[in-house]
Write an enzyme that holds these catalytic residues in place. Structure first.
Site, PDB file in Angstrom:
ATOM      1  N   GLU A  98     -33.881  -1.167  38.804  1.00  0.00           N
ATOM      2  CA  GLU A  98     -33.794  -0.622  37.454  1.00  0.00           C
ATOM      3  C   GLU A  98     -34.639   0.628  37.313  1.00  0.00           C
ATOM      4  O   GLU A  98     -34.317   1.522  36.539  1.00  0.00           O
ATOM      5  CB  GLU A  98     -34.198  -1.676  36.428  1.00  0.00           C
ATOM      6  CG  GLU A  98     -33.248  -2.860  36.351  1.00  0.00           C
ATOM      7  CD  GLU A  98     -31.767  -2.480  36.188  1.00  0.00           C
ATOM      8  OE1 GLU A  98     -31.440  -1.560  35.410  1.00  0.00           O
ATOM      9  OE2 GLU A  98     -30.939  -3.094  36.865  1.00  0.00           O
TER      10      GLU A  98
ATOM     11  N   HIS B 228     -32.593   3.777  37.956  1.00  0.00           N
ATOM     12  CA  HIS B 228     -31.806   4.230  36.801  1.00  0.00           C
ATOM     13  C   HIS B 228     -32.695   4.992  35.819  1.00  0.00           C
ATOM     14  O   HIS B 228     -32.353   6.076  35.346  1.00  0.00           O
ATOM     15  CB  HIS B 228     -31.174   3.052  36.049  1.00  0.00           C
ATOM     16  CG  HIS B 228     -30.159   2.290  36.814  1.00  0.00           C
ATOM     17  ND1 HIS B 228     -28.988   2.840  37.279  1.00  0.00           N
ATOM     18  CD2 HIS B 228     -30.121   0.982  37.183  1.00  0.00           C
ATOM     19  CE1 HIS B 228     -28.285   1.926  37.897  1.00  0.00           C
ATOM     20  NE2 HIS B 228     -28.952   0.784  37.859  1.00  0.00           N
TER      21      HIS B 228
ATOM     22  N   ASP C 255     -22.362  -0.910  38.625  1.00  0.00           N
ATOM     23  CA  ASP C 255     -22.681   0.516  38.465  1.00  0.00           C
ATOM     24  C   ASP C 255     -21.696   1.380  39.249  1.00  0.00           C
ATOM     25  O   ASP C 255     -21.224   2.402  38.744  1.00  0.00           O
ATOM     26  CB  ASP C 255     -24.100   0.813  38.965  1.00  0.00           C
ATOM     27  CG  ASP C 255     -25.163   0.063  38.191  1.00  0.00           C
ATOM     28  OD1 ASP C 255     -25.010  -0.065  36.957  1.00  0.00           O
ATOM     29  OD2 ASP C 255     -26.141  -0.389  38.808  1.00  0.00           O
TER      30      ASP C 255
END
Length: 162
Positions: free
Chosen positions: A1, A4, A76
C-alpha cells in the site's frame, strides 16, 4: 500500500491520499483511499496515465522492496488495463491509432458460450493490444523508477521501526 501512496503523492495528477490500511478486507489485502477534490466529469490523459502508474505502485513496491511479487496486485492490474484499453480503443488517446473509437463490439452466442465480436481486423486488434501494453509498461517503469529513487529512505524507515 505504501507503493500506491508514494506514487500518488509524487505524481502531479493523482488524487490526494486520504487513508491507507493494511488490514485485509474481503479479497483486498489492504487499500489506499484517494480523494479528488474536484468533481470531474471528464478525465485528462495525464490524469489517467498518472492514475495507472499509481495503480501499479503496489506491484512495483513488491518488486523493488521485496525482490518478489504476490497475487495482491491482481485487481490493480485489471483496473489499470481496463483504463488503458479504454484510452486506446474508446477515447482516442493514442497518437499511433488516432481519433477513432473502436467500440467494444458485442457478444454473440456460439454454441454453449458467448464470444466477443469486435468491429475491426485482427491486425488492428494487435495494434490496440500493443498500445495498451505500451501504456502499462511505461507506467510500470515509471512507478519502479520513483520507488527505486526513494529505496534508501524506505530502508531507513524500516530500520527505525524494527
Amino acid at each position: 500500500e505504501a507503493g500506491h501512496a508514494i506514487i500518488a503523492q509524487t505524481l502531479p495528477n493523482c488524487d490526494n491520499v486520504q487513508e491507507i490500511s493494511i488490514i485485509p478486507r474481503g479479497q483486498a489485502g489492504g487499500y489506499t483511499l484517494t480523494f479528488d477534490e474536484e468533481d470531474r466529469t471528464h478525465m485528462t490523459k495525464k490524469k489517467l496515465l498518472d492514475s495507472i502508474t499509481m495503480m501499479l505502485g503496489g506491484r512495483s513496491a513488491e518488486e523493488t522492496m521485496l525482490d518478489d511479487i504476490t497475487t495482491g496486485a491482481s485487481n490493480d492490474i485489471e483496473r489499470a488495463t481496463k483504463i488503458a484499453r479504454k484510452m486506446v480503443a474508446e477515447w482516442g488517446m493514442t497518437n499511433k491509432l488516432g481519433l477513432i473509437s473502436f467500440g467494444d463490439g458485442g457478444e454473440i452466442f456460439v454454441g454453449r458460450d458467448y464470444q466477443k465480436q469486435v468491429p475491426y481486423s485482427d491486425d488492428l486488434a494487435k495494434q490496440i493490444d500493443n498500445e495498451v501494453k505500451n501504456i502499462i509498461d511505461t507506467a510500470h517503469k515509471q512507478a519502479k523508477e520513483i520507488l527505486e529513487n526513494i529505496r534508501e529512505f524506505v530502508k531507513k524507515c524500516e530500520d527505525k521501526i524494527s
